[in-house]
Design an enzyme around this catalytic site. Sequence first.
Site, PDB file in Angstrom:
ATOM      1  N   ARG A   1       0.076  -0.924   0.152  1.00  0.00           N
ATOM      2  CA  ARG A   1      -0.119  -0.217  -0.013  1.00  0.00           C
ATOM      3  C   ARG A   1       1.407   1.471  -0.255  1.00  0.00           C
ATOM      4  O   ARG A   1       2.093   1.436   0.668  1.00  0.00           O
ATOM      5  CB  ARG A   1      -0.981  -0.034   1.175  1.00  0.00           C
ATOM      6  CG  ARG A   1      -1.424  -1.021   1.402  1.00  0.00           C
ATOM      7  CD  ARG A   1      -3.638  -0.275   0.330  1.00  0.00           C
ATOM      8  NE  ARG A   1      -4.419  -2.055   0.233  1.00  0.00           N
ATOM      9  CZ  ARG A   1      -4.325  -1.977  -0.816  1.00  0.00           C
ATOM     10  NH1 ARG A   1      -3.285  -3.365  -1.381  1.00  0.00           N
ATOM     11  NH2 ARG A   1      -5.473  -3.115  -0.960  1.00  0.00           N
TER      12      ARG A   1
ATOM     13  N   GLU B   1      -5.167   7.387  -5.344  1.00  0.00           N
ATOM     14  CA  GLU B   1      -4.739   6.542  -6.513  1.00  0.00           C
ATOM     15  C   GLU B   1      -6.473   7.090  -7.062  1.00  0.00           C
ATOM     16  O   GLU B   1      -7.267   7.086  -6.729  1.00  0.00           O
ATOM     17  CB  GLU B   1      -4.756   5.159  -6.435  1.00  0.00           C
ATOM     18  CG  GLU B   1      -3.298   3.993  -5.066  1.00  0.00           C
ATOM     19  CD  GLU B   1      -3.537   2.728  -5.220  1.00  0.00           C
ATOM     20  OE1 GLU B   1      -4.003   2.115  -5.929  1.00  0.00           O
ATOM     21  OE2 GLU B   1      -2.672   2.207  -5.131  1.00  0.00           O
TER      22      GLU B   1
ATOM     23  N   HIS C   1      -1.899  -0.508  -9.896  1.00  0.00           N
ATOM     24  CA  HIS C   1      -2.510  -1.135  -8.913  1.00  0.00           C
ATOM     25  C   HIS C   1      -3.150  -2.747  -9.452  1.00  0.00           C
ATOM     26  O   HIS C   1      -4.726  -2.838  -9.228  1.00  0.00           O
ATOM     27  CB  HIS C   1      -3.082  -0.457  -8.268  1.00  0.00           C
ATOM     28  CG  HIS C   1      -3.520  -1.095  -6.533  1.00  0.00           C
ATOM     29  ND1 HIS C   1      -4.205  -0.665  -5.235  1.00  0.00           N
ATOM     30  CD2 HIS C   1      -3.592  -2.411  -6.499  1.00  0.00           C
ATOM     31  CE1 HIS C   1      -3.770  -1.635  -4.828  1.00  0.00           C
ATOM     32  NE2 HIS C   1      -3.302  -2.381  -5.011  1.00  0.00           N
TER      33      HIS C   1
HETATM   34  C1  OXD Z   1      -5.420  -6.285  -2.810  1.00  0.00           C
HETATM   35  C2  OXD Z   1      -5.208  -5.649  -3.353  1.00  0.00           C
HETATM   36  O1  OXD Z   1      -5.786  -5.829  -1.153  1.00  0.00           O
HETATM   37  O2  OXD Z   1      -4.774  -6.308  -4.705  1.00  0.00           O
HETATM   38  O3  OXD Z   1      -6.128  -7.238  -2.905  1.00  0.00           O
HETATM   39  O4  OXD Z   1      -4.438  -4.675  -3.940  1.00  0.00           O
END
Ligand code: OXD
Length: 316
Positions: A229, A258, A277
């Site tokens: 993240r 994002e 992402h």
């Molecule tokens: C998730 C991601 O949390 O793909 O599944 O970031």
Amino acid sequence: MPAFHIVVLNKLAPKHLDMIEAAAPGSTVVSCSLEAALPEMDKADILLAWGFNDIRPLFLSSSRLRWVHSLSAGVEKLIFAEMRRNDCLLTNSRGIHGIPVSEHVLAMMLAFSRGLPTCAKQQQAHLWRRVPSDEIHNKTIGILGLGSIGREIAKKAKAFGMNVLAMKREQTSELFVDRLYKPHELPELLQQCDFVVVSLPLTEETQHLLTLEHFRAMKPSAYFINIARGEVLVEADLITALQEGLIRGAGLDVFAEEPLPAASPLWDLPNVIITPHTAALSPYYLDRAIKLFADNLTRLIHDREMFNIVDKTKGY
Ligand code: OXD
């Protein structure tokens, strides 16, 4: 056998609907957008949502919701104050990301090592010029966070002949890791790495964990890769580290904001690979996610222990 009203914030294929029907015959499955879900919420027993969905309005207008299942691994947006206080069950999709995310990390490491970003730019300019090429064999990777994704990265890194270090809270015996470090030993780990990969969940403890001092601890030749993240680090510090040459480059799939704003300096920094992402995405994602959900539904019906229950206090 109980039948449920299940709202899914994603379009499902007939094969996925069949998997749910087989687990809980007679249940109603409404697969719709977030906006269309509101009128369904007074009937909904179970909600399947993505970790990035703002489900709070749905949650507040529901009267019988007993289970929210995240189609993502990350659930930080799903743990709002009312959810935290409520005894509604929260589960996530951890465990299904290892294959695509580890392949994404390997792709980034190999791309940097073989000079592919430069070759791609040169190709656009019809330019034939040899670029420096290296090997990842015998290089050191440091994996921060050794859950199912981190372990799969370790396994593949080992197969490529890398020296594998990892940071983990508990000391476990790990097949593909040469040495485990505790969180307080992070600077020592960082100093040795040619590639630093973040695969930690975002929690109160990991938010803004990595700052300028950590980038300073890395080798100037190191690459930093984040598939976790954006908020696990101070993004402005990463930008400074790249601008000042404290590290050689970064492979980034996740960002503090994002979509990454058009004005972010990250877009134009040399030696940065940006992916939107997508590290976990693959044509098989929903097959795995719905199988996991359907297995858990069977467990709920038969009063058996369920998989992937999220500890709302810990955040994962
Ligand atoms: C998730 C991601 O949390 O793909 O599944 O970031």
